[in-house]
Scaffold this active site. Structure first.
Site, PDB file in Angstrom:
ATOM      1  N   ARG A   1      32.540  -9.372 -35.336  1.00  0.00           N
ATOM      2  CA  ARG A   1      32.274  -9.951 -36.666  1.00  0.00           C
ATOM      3  C   ARG A   1      32.660 -11.430 -36.670  1.00  0.00           C
ATOM      4  NH1 ARG A   1      33.294  -5.415 -41.284  1.00  0.00           N
ATOM      5  NH2 ARG A   1      32.069  -3.820 -40.223  1.00  0.00           N
TER       6      ARG A   1
ATOM      7  N   SER B   1      37.466  -1.246 -35.542  1.00  0.00           N
ATOM      8  CA  SER B   1      36.952  -0.657 -34.298  1.00  0.00           C
ATOM      9  C   SER B   1      36.958  -1.687 -33.171  1.00  0.00           C
ATOM     10  CB  SER B   1      35.525  -0.143 -34.514  1.00  0.00           C
ATOM     11  OG  SER B   1      34.611  -1.220 -34.566  1.00  0.00           O
TER      12      SER B   1
ATOM     13  N   ARG C   1      33.063 -10.675 -48.990  1.00  0.00           N
ATOM     14  CA  ARG C   1      33.413  -9.432 -48.295  1.00  0.00           C
ATOM     15  C   ARG C   1      34.918  -9.149 -48.345  1.00  0.00           C
ATOM     16  NH1 ARG C   1      29.836  -7.097 -44.870  1.00  0.00           N
ATOM     17  NH2 ARG C   1      31.551  -6.355 -43.578  1.00  0.00           N
TER      18      ARG C   1
ATOM     19  N   ASP D   1      34.086   3.150 -44.660  1.00  0.00           N
ATOM     20  CA  ASP D   1      33.001   2.170 -44.532  1.00  0.00           C
ATOM     21  C   ASP D   1      32.440   1.799 -45.903  1.00  0.00           C
ATOM     22  OD1 ASP D   1      31.304   0.512 -43.109  1.00  0.00           O
ATOM     23  OD2 ASP D   1      29.791   2.064 -42.780  1.00  0.00           O
ATOM     24  N   GLY D   2      31.911   0.583 -45.988  1.00  0.00           N
ATOM     25  CA  GLY D   2      31.235   0.148 -47.208  1.00  0.00           C
ATOM     26  C   GLY D   2      31.972  -0.923 -48.010  1.00  0.00           C
TER      27      GLY D   2
ATOM     28  N   LEU E   1      54.066  13.595 -44.348  1.00  0.00           N
ATOM     29  CA  LEU E   1      52.641  13.321 -44.100  1.00  0.00           C
ATOM     30  C   LEU E   1      52.560  12.383 -42.898  1.00  0.00           C
ATOM     31  CD1 LEU E   1      49.586  13.081 -44.903  1.00  0.00           C
ATOM     32  CD2 LEU E   1      50.251  11.349 -46.554  1.00  0.00           C
TER      33      LEU E   1
ATOM     34  N   TRP F   1      30.238  -2.972 -51.054  1.00  0.00           N
ATOM     35  CA  TRP F   1      30.896  -2.852 -52.370  1.00  0.00           C
ATOM     36  C   TRP F   1      31.053  -4.245 -52.980  1.00  0.00           C
ATOM     37  CZ3 TRP F   1      35.209  -4.860 -54.692  1.00  0.00           C
ATOM     38  CH2 TRP F   1      35.682  -4.222 -55.848  1.00  0.00           C
TER      39      TRP F   1
ATOM     40  N   ARG G   1      33.006  10.239 -43.669  1.00  0.00           N
ATOM     41  CA  ARG G   1      32.550   8.858 -43.554  1.00  0.00           C
ATOM     42  C   ARG G   1      31.967   8.443 -44.896  1.00  0.00           C
ATOM     43  NH1 ARG G   1      29.877   5.259 -38.919  1.00  0.00           N
ATOM     44  NH2 ARG G   1      29.762   3.350 -40.123  1.00  0.00           N
TER      45      ARG G   1
ATOM     46  N   HIS H   1      37.419  -5.745 -48.770  1.00  0.00           N
ATOM     47  CA  HIS H   1      38.494  -5.280 -47.885  1.00  0.00           C
ATOM     48  C   HIS H   1      39.803  -5.127 -48.668  1.00  0.00           C
ATOM     49  CE1 HIS H   1      35.858  -5.449 -44.554  1.00  0.00           C
ATOM     50  NE2 HIS H   1      35.797  -6.764 -44.460  1.00  0.00           N
TER      51      HIS H   1
END
Ligand code: IPE
Ligand code: IPE
Ligand code: MG
Length: 256
Positions: free
Chosen positions: A79, A73, A41, A28-29, A139, A33, A196, A45
């Protein structure tokens, strides 16, 4: 005394046995940022994707076998449509650009969430990526998109209810293990460490069932700035926790 023997050197908190096997992250953020820098925005991303690539490498270097990332989510559809479109585009292009590199590094990619709402070409890209990497073991990276903990539990309930209806499962046989086996994360161990970024202290409908006994680490750092040092801080925090799972400290440590 000139040197200590290896056996008596105190163990670092990041020793293998104190390392989480599975880290789940709410990244998040990104928007804040970008705003802090007077950027749109979308720039946040984009930088967020760079931080994802870095995180995957950092987890690989630290022998963390499972990493689950919340990328979109169930509620993020609310949005502005331009941002939603852009996020979907970024998912697609990141898969396209990074898949072969991930495969070369023996990374297994899984995507969880209600994928039916995404464009067909993204659904195909995801299916191809999962098929290509399914035998990789270095992984395990799981990306949660159009994912919500409530959705996950709902779809698990529906699928169990259908089995009960068909008569293949008795209602009395529905227990925690059966529910777990129907969750989107059924192939993964429970997360040991939750991170988070971005300062909020909430779960935002992430892994509601799975986080029951996970250690929770919150940082104010915005996701695009999250780096190896931040990860090490989270790992140190984790190493300092005593996981009791309902028992007493004396039971866990064996010290009366
Ligand atoms: C997280 O960053 C990325 C997604 C939810 C897709 P945000 O976009 O939520 O960033 P903030 O919270 O607005 O700063
Ligand atoms: C959670 O972040 C979802 C993802 C990181 C994908 P949000 O930014 O959507 O969460 P809220 O709205 O602040 O709770
Ligand atoms: Mg946010």
């Amino acid at each position: 005394m000139l040197a200590q023997s290896k056996q008596t050197v105190s163990r670092s908190p990041r020793d293998e046995d104190k390392r989480p096997q599975h880290i789940a992250v709410i990244m998040d953020g990104n928007g804040r940022w970008a705003r802090q820098r007077g950027l749109p925005r979308v720039a946040g991303h984009r930088r967020g994707v760079e931080a994802v690539k870095k995180m995957v490498g950092d987890c690989g270097e630290r022998n963390i076998p499972y990493l689950t990332l919340f990328a979109f989510s169930s509620e993020n559809w609310n949005r502005p449509s331009t941002e939603v479109k852009l996020l979907i585009e970024l998912l697609y292009s990141t898969l396209e650009n990074e898949l072969l590199k991930m495969h070369e590094h023996a990374i297994r990619l899984r995507v969880i969430g209600d994928l039916g709402r995404f464009p067909k070409r993204l659904q195909k890209k995801i299916a191809d990526a999962e098929a290509l990497t399914k035998d990789n073991t270095a992984l395990n990276v799981t990306i949660a998109i159009n994912y919500g903990g409530r959705w996950d539990m709902t779809q698990a309930c529906q699928s169990i209810a259908k089995e009960v209806e068909r008569g293949t499962v008795q209602a009395d046989a529905v227990d925690a293990e059966l529910i777990e086996n129907h969750l989107a994360t059924s192939d993964l161990p429970e997360p040991d460490l939750f991170i988070r970024t971005g300062g909020e202290k909430r779960i935002s409908n992430f892994l509601l069932w799975q986080l029951a006994y996970t250690e929770l680490f919150f940082t104010d750092v915005y996701w695009p700035d999250f780096d190896g040092d931040c990860l090490d801080q989270a790992l140190d925090y984790f190493a300092g926790r005593e996981r009791r799972f309902g028992q007493t400290s004396e039971q866990v440590t064996g010290v009366a």
